[in-house]
Motif scaffolding. Structure first.
Motif, short mmCIF file in Angstrom:
data_model
loop_
_atom_site.label_atom_id
_atom_site.label_comp_id
_atom_site.label_asym_id
_atom_site.label_seq_id
_atom_site.Cartn_x
_atom_site.Cartn_y
_atom_site.Cartn_z
N ASN A 167 74.50 2.86 45.64
CA ASN A 167 74.88 4.05 44.89
C ASN A 167 74.45 5.34 45.56
O ASN A 167 74.71 6.43 45.04
N CYS A 168 73.82 5.26 46.71
CA CYS A 168 73.37 6.46 47.44
C CYS A 168 74.34 6.75 48.59
O CYS A 168 74.08 6.43 49.74
N SER A 169 75.45 7.34 48.27
CA SER A 169 76.43 7.70 49.28
C SER A 169 76.05 9.02 49.94
O SER A 169 75.15 9.73 49.48
N LYS A 170 76.75 9.37 51.02
CA LYS A 170 76.48 10.65 51.69
C LYS A 170 76.79 11.82 50.77
O LYS A 170 76.12 12.86 50.83
N HIS A 197 61.19 -11.54 39.43
CA HIS A 197 62.14 -10.47 39.78
C HIS A 197 63.28 -11.09 40.56
O HIS A 197 63.08 -11.99 41.39
N ALA A 198 64.50 -10.58 40.35
CA ALA A 198 65.67 -11.10 41.07
C ALA A 198 66.75 -10.04 41.09
O ALA A 198 66.68 -9.03 40.38
N ASP A 199 67.76 -10.28 41.95
CA ASP A 199 68.90 -9.38 41.96
C ASP A 199 69.90 -9.82 40.89
O ASP A 199 69.65 -10.76 40.13
N ASN A 200 71.05 -9.14 40.85
CA ASN A 200 72.00 -9.36 39.76
C ASN A 200 73.11 -10.35 40.11
O ASN A 200 74.19 -10.30 39.53
N CYS A 201 72.88 -11.24 41.06
CA CYS A 201 73.89 -12.21 41.43
C CYS A 201 74.07 -13.22 40.30
O CYS A 201 73.16 -13.97 39.96
N THR A 216 58.53 -13.46 31.84
CA THR A 216 59.34 -12.24 31.84
C THR A 216 60.21 -12.25 33.08
O THR A 216 59.72 -12.35 34.19
N PHE A 217 61.49 -12.15 32.86
CA PHE A 217 62.47 -12.20 33.95
C PHE A 217 63.16 -10.84 34.03
O PHE A 217 63.89 -10.45 33.13
N SER A 218 62.91 -10.10 35.13
CA SER A 218 63.43 -8.74 35.31
C SER A 218 64.40 -8.72 36.49
O SER A 218 64.13 -9.29 37.54
N PHE A 219 65.52 -8.02 36.28
CA PHE A 219 66.54 -7.88 37.32
C PHE A 219 66.52 -6.45 37.84
O PHE A 219 66.42 -5.49 37.08
N LEU A 220 66.62 -6.34 39.16
CA LEU A 220 66.64 -5.03 39.80
C LEU A 220 67.94 -4.31 39.47
O LEU A 220 68.98 -4.92 39.26
N LEU A 221 67.86 -2.98 39.44
CA LEU A 221 69.05 -2.18 39.15
C LEU A 221 70.06 -2.33 40.27
O LEU A 221 69.71 -2.50 41.44
N ALA A 222 71.33 -2.24 39.92
CA ALA A 222 72.39 -2.33 40.91
C ALA A 222 72.23 -1.23 41.96
O ALA A 222 72.04 -0.07 41.63
N GLY A 223 72.31 -1.61 43.22
CA GLY A 223 72.09 -0.67 44.31
C GLY A 223 70.66 -0.63 44.80
O GLY A 223 70.37 0.00 45.82
N HIS A 224 69.74 -1.29 44.10
CA HIS A 224 68.32 -1.33 44.49
C HIS A 224 67.84 -2.78 44.55
O HIS A 224 66.74 -3.10 44.12
N THR A 225 68.68 -3.66 45.10
CA THR A 225 68.39 -5.09 45.07
C THR A 225 67.84 -5.63 46.39
O THR A 225 67.76 -6.83 46.56
N ILE A 260 74.58 -10.78 28.93
CA ILE A 260 73.61 -11.04 30.00
C ILE A 260 73.81 -10.12 31.19
O ILE A 260 72.86 -9.75 31.88
N LYS A 261 75.05 -9.67 31.44
CA LYS A 261 75.31 -8.90 32.65
C LYS A 261 74.79 -7.46 32.56
O LYS A 261 74.35 -6.89 33.56
N LYS A 262 74.84 -6.86 31.38
CA LYS A 262 74.44 -5.46 31.26
C LYS A 262 72.95 -5.27 31.05
O LYS A 262 72.43 -4.16 31.20
N ASN A 263 72.21 -6.34 30.71
CA ASN A 263 70.78 -6.22 30.44
C ASN A 263 69.97 -6.60 31.69
O ASN A 263 70.46 -7.31 32.58
N HIS A 264 68.70 -6.12 31.72
CA HIS A 264 67.88 -6.28 32.92
C HIS A 264 66.52 -6.94 32.67
O HIS A 264 65.86 -7.33 33.63
N HIS A 265 66.10 -7.05 31.42
CA HIS A 265 64.77 -7.61 31.14
C HIS A 265 64.91 -8.67 30.05
O HIS A 265 65.47 -8.41 28.98
N PHE A 266 64.33 -9.88 30.32
CA PHE A 266 64.40 -11.01 29.39
C PHE A 266 62.99 -11.60 29.27
O PHE A 266 62.34 -11.88 30.28
N HIS A 267 62.55 -11.78 28.02
CA HIS A 267 61.18 -12.26 27.78
C HIS A 267 61.24 -13.54 26.94
O HIS A 267 61.92 -13.60 25.91
N PHE A 268 60.49 -14.56 27.39
CA PHE A 268 60.45 -15.86 26.73
C PHE A 268 59.01 -16.11 26.28
O PHE A 268 58.07 -15.94 27.06
N ARG A 269 58.85 -16.57 25.02
CA ARG A 269 57.52 -16.81 24.45
C ARG A 269 57.39 -18.29 24.07
O ARG A 269 58.35 -18.95 23.70
N GLU A 270 56.15 -18.75 24.12
CA GLU A 270 55.85 -20.14 23.80
C GLU A 270 56.06 -20.40 22.31
O GLU A 270 55.73 -19.57 21.46
#
Length: 368
Positions: free
Chosen positions: A117-120, A198-202, A228-237, A307-317
């Motif tokens: 997302n960082c174009s000239k 942490h992971a990318d959005n693939c 806690t499963f966090s996905f990096l923002l698009a363009g910062h993967t 699932i595609k638009k969200n970036h943070h997922f938390h699972f509890r015991e």
């Protein structure tokens, strides 16, 4: 090229003065027409007229531009050019990732890749906003791009999905990635109770329902208490794991590799941060098994909505409820993934056996 102000008539004793100069064109001693002369020297009629005018007035001398002693009012000063270069380098230092060695489409060792997302244009707009507040001269996008290309060509913008294979882009790699993660937890885990991934959005590798089901399965079976499963923002993967892969690629390109052990040696010698883990041997022995997690977990869990638009997922015991956030400072929503009345089994899913690499026409394995 020969210029003459007299007419060329051999019968008259005296030649009269011409109103327009006659011009003869020569190439290696041979007389040619004007069109061929312009073609050979790559000039147009306006350029040729200017040269002829200068030759009549000053003779055969190099032309000097009228602004050679002073710059035009709109010329970019040296300090402004240096400010643009410093801004691009500082921007790259804060936002780019450095990939050591040669990477596809970037054949320089000092390449710095900006997010997609960082174009000239985006960087130019930020520069103009900064210099406007400082009272410095602003530049157009064309000038900004020209200076970028000439002085800092090693800073470029990465293309989306540049690190994905065709298999993962087609969305068929969930079982493989989950099996690799499961093997890592079982053999390289340190008994941790809380995990932050942490992971990318693939969507073919990481951001899919199979991965979410697996993490929920781990906390419900007591293997972890919180995940806690966090996905990096698009363009910062691009992050540290890509740096490790680049180190392997750099050594792999200049190393002769003939067998699986050679690949292991390349990984081990690429850097002290890389540890080789062989998934199987050349004789067919499987070390890291692949399981059919998708078919196994789909019986007990529902698909994750949005699932595609969200970036943070938390699972509890002890709970089949997943907490979801679009961003880290957004409000959390909850979804119940467990299917009602279906108890979780303690067994593992069925193993997916690797296909034979060589088969005969009838479908049977070939013997060595």
């Amino acid at each position: 090229m020969h210029l003459s102000d007299t007419i060329s008539r051999s019968r008259k004793r005296e030649q009269t003065q011409r109103l327009a100069h006659r011009t003869d064109y020569y190439y290696h001693g041979h007389r040619i027409c004007r069109d061929v002369f312009k073609y050979l020297h790559g000039v147009g009629q306006d350029k040729l007229n200017a040269l002829m005018k200068h030759c009549k007035a000053a003779g055969v001398e190099a032309r000097v531009h009228k602004l050679n002693k002073r710059l035009p009012a709109n010329a970019l000063k040296l300090q402004d050019t240096r400010a643009i270069v410093d801004f691009i380098l500082n921007y790259a230092e804060a936002n780019a990732i450095i990939l050591p060695g040669c990477t596809p489409r970037h054949w320089k060792a000092d390449v710095k890749l900006l997010p997609t997302n960082c174009s000239k244009r985006t960087v130019c707009e930020q520069y103009c906003a900064a210099v406007e507040n400082a009272g410095m001269q602003m530049v157009t996008l064309r000038t900004f791009r020209r200076i970028w290309q000439q002085l800092v060509p090693f800073v470029s913008t990465m293309r989306p999905a540049t690190d994905l294979c065709w298999y993962c882009q087609s969305g068929k790699g969930a079982n493989c990635v989950v099996s690799l993660l499961h093997y890592f937890f079982e053999h390289y885990g340190m008994g941790e109770e809380d995990v932050h991934l942490h992971a990318d959005n693939c969507s073919g590798q990481n951001k899919n329902s199979t991965m979410m089901w697996y993490l929920m399965w781990r906390v419900l079976t007591g293997r972890h208490k919180n995940i806690t499963f966090s996905f990096l923002l698009a363009g910062h993967t691009k992050f540290s794991c890509d740096w490790c892969f680049a180190l392997v690629k750099r050594l792999f390109r200049r190393t002769r590799v003939d067998c699986l052990n050679d690949i292991v040696k390349v990984v081990e010698e690429s850097s002290h941060v890389n540890i080789a883990q062989v998934c199987g041997k050349e004789n067919g022995e499987v070390i890291v098994p692949t399981y059919d997690w998708t078919s196994f977990l789909s019986t007990y869990f529902r698909k994750v909505g949005g699932i595609k638009k969200n970036h943070h997922f938390h699972f509890r015991e002890g709970s089949g409820i997943i907490e979801i956030k679009e961003f880290c400072d957004s409000g959390a929503t909850q979804q119940d993934l467990l299917r009602g009345g279906v108890p979780l089994p303690s067994k593992m899913p069925d193993q997916i056996l690797p296909k034979d690499s060589m088969r005969s026409g009838s479908g049977t394995s070939m013997k060595k």
